[in-house]
Every structure is written in structure tokens, then in C-alpha cells.
Design an enzyme around this catalytic site. Structure first.
Site, PDB file in Angstrom:
ATOM      1  N   GLY A  12      -7.915 177.581  55.842  1.00 27.18           N
ATOM      2  CA  GLY A  12      -9.203 176.915  55.767  1.00 27.18           C
ATOM      3  C   GLY A  12      -9.555 176.442  57.212  1.00 27.18           C
ATOM      4  N   ARG A  15     -13.691 175.459  59.546  1.00 28.98           N
ATOM      5  CA  ARG A  15     -14.352 174.233  59.812  1.00 28.98           C
ATOM      6  C   ARG A  15     -13.362 173.056  59.823  1.00 28.98           C
ATOM      7  NH1 ARG A  15     -17.724 173.710  54.177  1.00 28.98           N
ATOM      8  NH2 ARG A  15     -16.432 172.117  53.261  1.00 28.98           N
ATOM      9  N   TYR A 154      -6.550 164.929  42.790  1.00 26.46           N
ATOM     10  CA  TYR A 154      -6.356 165.280  44.206  1.00 26.46           C
ATOM     11  C   TYR A 154      -5.006 164.636  44.552  1.00 26.46           C
ATOM     12  CZ  TYR A 154      -7.399 165.514  49.335  1.00 26.46           C
ATOM     13  OH  TYR A 154      -7.415 165.693  50.774  1.00 26.46           O
TER      14      TYR A 154
HETATM   15  P1  NAP Z   1     -13.498 170.744  54.743  1.00 23.41           P
HETATM   16  O1  NAP Z   1     -14.388 170.575  55.655  1.00 23.41           O
HETATM   17  O2  NAP Z   1     -13.784 170.884  53.454  1.00 23.41           O
HETATM   18  O3  NAP Z   1     -12.592 172.364  55.073  1.00 23.41           O
HETATM   19  C1  NAP Z   1     -11.666 173.014  54.276  1.00 23.41           C
HETATM   20  C2  NAP Z   1     -11.827 174.507  54.484  1.00 23.41           C
HETATM   21  O4  NAP Z   1     -10.933 175.361  53.762  1.00 23.41           O
HETATM   22  C3  NAP Z   1     -13.214 175.088  54.278  1.00 23.41           C
HETATM   23  O5  NAP Z   1     -13.721 175.849  55.431  1.00 23.41           O
HETATM   24  C4  NAP Z   1     -13.246 175.637  52.986  1.00 23.41           C
HETATM   25  O6  NAP Z   1     -14.221 176.678  52.599  1.00 23.41           O
HETATM   26  C5  NAP Z   1     -11.939 176.327  53.151  1.00 23.41           C
HETATM   27  N1  NAP Z   1     -11.489 176.467  51.655  1.00 23.41           N
HETATM   28  C6  NAP Z   1     -11.638 176.044  50.543  1.00 23.41           C
HETATM   29  N2  NAP Z   1     -11.097 176.562  49.489  1.00 23.41           N
HETATM   30  C7  NAP Z   1     -10.272 177.476  49.939  1.00 23.41           C
HETATM   31  C8  NAP Z   1      -9.745 178.548  49.236  1.00 23.41           C
HETATM   32  N3  NAP Z   1      -9.388 178.611  48.216  1.00 23.41           N
HETATM   33  N4  NAP Z   1      -9.082 179.560  50.290  1.00 23.41           N
HETATM   34  C9  NAP Z   1      -9.156 179.487  51.553  1.00 23.41           C
HETATM   35  N5  NAP Z   1     -10.009 178.584  52.184  1.00 23.41           N
HETATM   36  C10 NAP Z   1     -10.292 177.666  51.488  1.00 23.41           C
HETATM   37  O7  NAP Z   1     -12.102 170.161  54.582  1.00 23.41           O
HETATM   38  P2  NAP Z   1     -11.004 169.199  55.662  1.00 23.41           P
HETATM   39  O8  NAP Z   1     -11.594 167.840  55.509  1.00 23.41           O
HETATM   40  O9  NAP Z   1     -11.465 169.804  57.082  1.00 23.41           O
HETATM   41  O10 NAP Z   1      -9.711 169.243  55.131  1.00 23.41           O
HETATM   42  C11 NAP Z   1      -8.733 170.262  55.410  1.00 23.41           C
HETATM   43  C12 NAP Z   1      -7.412 169.822  54.766  1.00 23.41           C
HETATM   44  O11 NAP Z   1      -7.147 168.409  54.959  1.00 23.41           O
HETATM   45  C13 NAP Z   1      -7.380 169.727  53.357  1.00 23.41           C
HETATM   46  O12 NAP Z   1      -6.276 170.447  52.651  1.00 23.41           O
HETATM   47  C14 NAP Z   1      -7.847 168.382  52.802  1.00 23.41           C
HETATM   48  O13 NAP Z   1      -7.216 168.114  51.423  1.00 23.41           O
HETATM   49  C15 NAP Z   1      -6.922 167.572  53.803  1.00 23.41           C
HETATM   50  N6  NAP Z   1      -7.398 166.103  54.094  1.00 23.41           N
HETATM   51  C16 NAP Z   1      -8.619 165.963  54.377  1.00 23.41           C
HETATM   52  C17 NAP Z   1      -8.888 164.610  54.824  1.00 23.41           C
HETATM   53  C18 NAP Z   1     -10.387 164.102  55.153  1.00 23.41           C
HETATM   54  O14 NAP Z   1     -10.551 162.934  55.343  1.00 23.41           O
HETATM   55  N7  NAP Z   1     -11.075 165.137  55.494  1.00 23.41           N
HETATM   56  C19 NAP Z   1      -8.004 163.622  54.400  1.00 23.41           C
HETATM   57  C20 NAP Z   1      -6.705 164.009  53.959  1.00 23.41           C
HETATM   58  C21 NAP Z   1      -6.542 165.289  53.771  1.00 23.41           C
HETATM   59  P3  NAP Z   1     -15.393 176.319  51.815  1.00 23.41           P
HETATM   60  O15 NAP Z   1     -16.453 175.579  52.666  1.00 23.41           O
HETATM   61  O16 NAP Z   1     -16.031 177.652  51.516  1.00 23.41           O
HETATM   62  O17 NAP Z   1     -15.093 175.651  50.689  1.00 23.41           O
END
Ligand code: NAP
Length: 258
Positions: A12, A15, A154
Site C-alpha cells: 500500500g 499513497r 473494519y
Molecule cells: P489510503 O490512502 O487509502 O492508502 C492505501 C493504499 O493501499 C492505496 O494506495 C491503495 O490503493 C492500496 N491498496 C488497497 N487495497 C490494496 C490491495 N488489495 N493490495 C495492495 N494495495 C492495496 O489509506 P491510508 O490511510 O494510507 O491507510 C494505510 C493503512 O493504515 C491501512 O491499513 C489503514 O487501515 C490504516 N489506518 C489508517 C488510518 C487513517 O486514519 N487514515 C487510521 C488507522 C489505520 P488504491 O488506491 O488503488 O485502493
């Protein structure tokens, strides 16, 4: 630099938090395997890593597909010959009441957020066991410590990630491999743009208000940045954290304290 010439796989990484972790670890001296389901985004991260003087390898991967995961490990071993760090960061969320959740939607989130962590950890652990060293970081969430409405599915995945982290930490400890989870709170990324839109709709609030409402529960009075999370990951994969395993570290501005 604390991590000179280490090899790290980040999922991931195209971004958000994954991109920030990739850049931070590259600044610490690590070569990065930039993995994402969106190859164009992954390429953008790769270009940034090149400017930091590190060697990136870009791989398109769906972490929920074992064939893709096997290919990721093969390509990494072919180019670098070892894997020192795995950051299981790829994740998705579907925000809606459980009575409206379709079975396919349930499966999709569990497949990416929980099964993906299992598949990548299993494939990389085999390499790390032979090396008798390695660091695995699983990105869970504050939702892995505390369930909230419209995030039940989730939370099920992210609680699962913490349980998996603890079990794997005990299994891999004899090989000097540490396994820890990081639990971000409210981090300003595309994932929250989507969650805010859905939550605001459900709560009858204007766009942006659901996100602001979350901030009111944060003692440090601000949302987190991807760099806030990346800094903790950089510490956990460094030698300073060699005596830590099986932990789930909150990066929530004090929103969660257990
Ligand atoms: P994000 O901006 O949506 O980035 C996630 C990245 O993972 C995107 O580039 C996405 O690609 C990619 N991805 C999605 N499905 C995938 C798959 N099956 N295989 C490989 N790559 C995949 O999310 P983020 O906020 O940076 O989150 C990153 C991690 O932190 C996640 O595990 C999330 O649950 C966790 N998290 C986030 C937050 C928050 O507040 N943002 C809080 C707690 C935990 P696409 O764009 O093509 O989908």
C-alpha cells in the site's frame, strides 16, 4: 542513518501512510520495495525514493492474492537477495451500518486487511527464518483497540491483526524476528476523505464535519499525519526496538490509551 542498506517491503506504498513510511525508511538508508494495487501511484512513490539516492523496486500487487504475494517475494529476492523489513500497510475500509453490509463487502475488507497480512507475513517469514533476522510491522488501527459504529467490520479485521501480531511474535521470536503492530488514530489521508463523506451522510452533517467531530475526541487536538505514523514505524524497525515484540503501539494523539 539507522537503517543503512536494509531491504524493506512496504505494501500500500502508493499513497497515504504507506508512501510516508517508504520515504521515511528511504531517508534512514533503506532500499524500498514499493508495492501497491495501483501501479501508477506506486511509480510516483518510486520516483521520490530515487531522488533520495535509494534503490526502489516497484511491484503491482493485490495483497489478498497469494499468487501476487509469491511473485512479490520472488522479485524482491531476485533483485536484493534478502528481506529485512516487511510493513503490512495496505488496507481498505467500508463504512456503513452492519445491517446494510453485503457479504461480499465483508469478505473484501477481511481479505485485504487481515488475510493480506497473513499471506505477506507467511511468505516473508520463510525468508526471515532462514536469515535468522527480520522485523515485521502490521498496520492495525485505533479500530483494532476500540470498535466504533459503522466501522464494525473494519474493527473485526484490525482486532484480528493485533491477535495475529501477538501469535506471530511468539512463533518467530526464536529466530530473532520481531513482530509489532502500529495503531494509527485519525490520519488525514484519502481513506479518511472517504470515511468522512460516508459518516457525514449517515449523521446528516455537512461534508468535512464528521472528520472534525472525531478531532474533538483527541487530547492533542489535531488529526495525525502519515509522517507521525512513519516515525513510529522507523523506530520499531530500528535496532533501538530490538527488545520489543508483540506490541500494538497507538499513534492517536491520546485518543486511545490502552
Ligand atoms: P489510503 O490512502 O487509502 O492508502 C492505501 C493504499 O493501499 C492505496 O494506495 C491503495 O490503493 C492500496 N491498496 C488497497 N487495497 C490494496 C490491495 N488489495 N493490495 C495492495 N494495495 C492495496 O489509506 P491510508 O490511510 O494510507 O491507510 C494505510 C493503512 O493504515 C491501512 O491499513 C489503514 O487501515 C490504516 N489506518 C489508517 C488510518 C487513517 O486514519 N487514515 C487510521 C488507522 C489505520 P488504491 O488506491 O488503488 O485502493
Amino acid at each position: 542513518m539507522r537503517l543503512n542498506n536494509k531491504i524493506a517491503i512496504i505494501t500500500g506504498a502508493g499513497r497515504g501512510i504507506g508512501e510516508a513510511i517508504s520515504i521515511r525508511l528511504a531517508k534512514e538508508g533503506t532500499d524500498i520495495v514499493v508495492c501497491d494495487i495501483d501501479f501508477d501511484n506506486a511509480e510516483r512513490t518510486t520516483e521520490k525514493i530515487k531522488t533520495l539516492g535509494r534503490q526502489p523496486l516497484t511491484i503491482k500487487i493485490d495483497v489478498s492474492k497469494s499468487k501476487d504475494v509469491g511473485e512479490m517475494v520472488n522479485l524482491t529476492m531476485k533483485k536484493f537477495g534478502r528481506i529485512d523489513i516487511l510493513v503490512n500497510n495496505a488496507g481498505i475500509a467500508i463504512v456503513k451500518p452492519i445491517v446494510e453490509f453485503e457479504e461480499e463487502e465483508w469478505d473484501k475488507v477481511i481479505d485485504v486487511d487481515l488475510k493480506g497480512v497473513f499471506l505477506c507475513s507467511k511468505a516473508v517469514a520463510k525468508i526471515m527464518i532462514n536469515q535468522k533476522s527480520g522485523k515485521i510491522i502490521n498496520i492495525s488501527s485505533s479500530s483494532g483497540k476500540m470498535g466504533t459504529e459503522f466501522f464494525a467490520n473494519y474493527a473485526a479485521a484490525k482486532f484480528g491483526v493485533i491477535g495475529f501480531t501477538q501469535g506471530l511474535a511468539k512463533e518467530l521470536a526464536p529466530y530473532k524476528i520481531t513482530v509489532n503492530a502500529v495503531c494509527p488514530g485519525i490520519i488525514g489521508t484519502k481513506m479518511w476523505d472517504y470515511a468522512d463523506e460516508e459518516l457525514s451522510k449517515r449523521l446528516g452533517l455537512p461534508k468535512g464535519e464528521a472528520f472534525k467531530k472525531q478531532i474533538q475526541n483527541i487530547p492533542l487536538s489535531r488529526s495525525g499525519t502519515p509522517e507521525d505514523v512513519a516515525g513510529i514505524v522507523a523506530f520499531l524497525v530500528s535496532p533501538e526496538a530490538d527488545y520489543m515484540t508483540g506490541q500494538a503501539i497507538n499513534v492517536t494523539g491520546g485518543m486511545v490509551m490502552h
